[in-house]
Scaffold this motif. Structure first.
Motif, PDB file in Angstrom:
ATOM      1  N   CYS A  26       0.830  -1.198   0.000  1.00  0.00           N
ATOM      2  CA  CYS A  26       0.000   0.000   0.000  1.00  0.00           C
ATOM      3  C   CYS A  26       0.874   1.261   0.000  1.00  0.00           C
ATOM      4  O   CYS A  26       0.579   2.223  -0.697  1.00  0.00           O
ATOM      5  N   THR A  30       0.745   4.132  -2.759  1.00  0.00           N
ATOM      6  CA  THR A  30       0.374   5.454  -2.268  1.00  0.00           C
ATOM      7  C   THR A  30       1.445   6.490  -2.600  1.00  0.00           C
ATOM      8  O   THR A  30       1.121   7.612  -2.993  1.00  0.00           O
ATOM      9  N   ARG A  71      -6.564   8.121  -0.425  1.00  0.00           N
ATOM     10  CA  ARG A  71      -5.934   7.459   0.716  1.00  0.00           C
ATOM     11  C   ARG A  71      -5.956   8.393   1.909  1.00  0.00           C
ATOM     12  O   ARG A  71      -5.773   9.597   1.775  1.00  0.00           O
ATOM     13  N   ASN A 111      -8.213   0.132   1.541  1.00  0.00           N
ATOM     14  CA  ASN A 111      -9.175   1.039   2.166  1.00  0.00           C
ATOM     15  C   ASN A 111     -10.369   0.318   2.783  1.00  0.00           C
ATOM     16  O   ASN A 111     -11.145   0.934   3.507  1.00  0.00           O
TER      17      ASN A 111
END
Length: 140
Positions: A26, A30, A71, A111
Motif C-alpha cells: 500500500c 500510495t 488514501r 481502504n
C-alpha cells in the motif's frame, strides 16, 4: 489540530507517517499516487497537524468532474480522535468549492477497513469506487 494543504516541508514527516501506517504494498502504491497528485494539484493533499507534528494525511484527486478520496492515514497514537473525519470534511469542502459533481471513495483492498468511517459520515456503498486501476491511471 489544524488541517491544511500539504507543504514541501511536510514531505519527510508525511512519508514517515505513511510508511508507519500502511502496508509495504500500500505504501508503494500510495507514494506513486502521492507524487503524481502533488504534480497535478497539491491543494488536494491535506495534512492534519497537531503541535507541529503531522498526525494525518489525506490524498484526493479530481477526474472528469468527480472527486476521489484516495488514501487517508492517521498516526496510530492519534486514531479515533476525529482526525480522519476532519480530513474527509476538509477535502469535501475543497471538492465542493471546485463544483465537483460527485464524490467517490476509492475502495481498494487497502481502504476496505476504513469504509465504515465514510459510512458514518453519510456516504453509502454506491459512493465506493472499486477498481483495479491505480490513481495514476484513473486520474491521468
Amino acid at each position: 489540530m489544524k488541517v491544511r494543504s500539504f507543504q514541501l516541508s511536510d514531505y519527510q514527516l508525511v512519508t514517515g507517517l505513511l510508511e508507519m501506517v500502511l502496508s509495504e504494498e500500500c505504501y508503494e502504491q500510495t507514494m506513486e499516487a502521492f507524487a503524481r497528485q502533488l504534480s497535478w494539484d497539491s491543494e488536494l493533499v491535506l495534512v492534519a497537524v497537531e503541535e507541529s507534528e503531522v498526525v494525518g494525511i489525506m490524498i484526493g484527486t479530481i477526474d472528469n468532474n468527480k472527486g476521489y478520496y484516495y488514501r487517508i492515514a492517521v498516526h496510530p497514537h492519534h486514531q479515533r480522535q476525529g482526525i480522519g473525519k476532519a480530513l474527509i470534511q476538509s477535502l469535501r469542502q475543497r471538492f465542493e468549492q471546485r463544483n465537483v459533481m460527485k464524490i467517490m471513495i476509492t475502495a481498494d483492498e487497502h481502504n476496505e477497513p476504513i469504509l465504515p468511517l465514510y459510512e458514518s459520515l453519510g456516504y453509502a456503498a454506491t459512493d465506493f469506487f472499486r477498481s483495479f486501476q491505480k490513481l495514476s491511471i484513473v486520474a491521468g
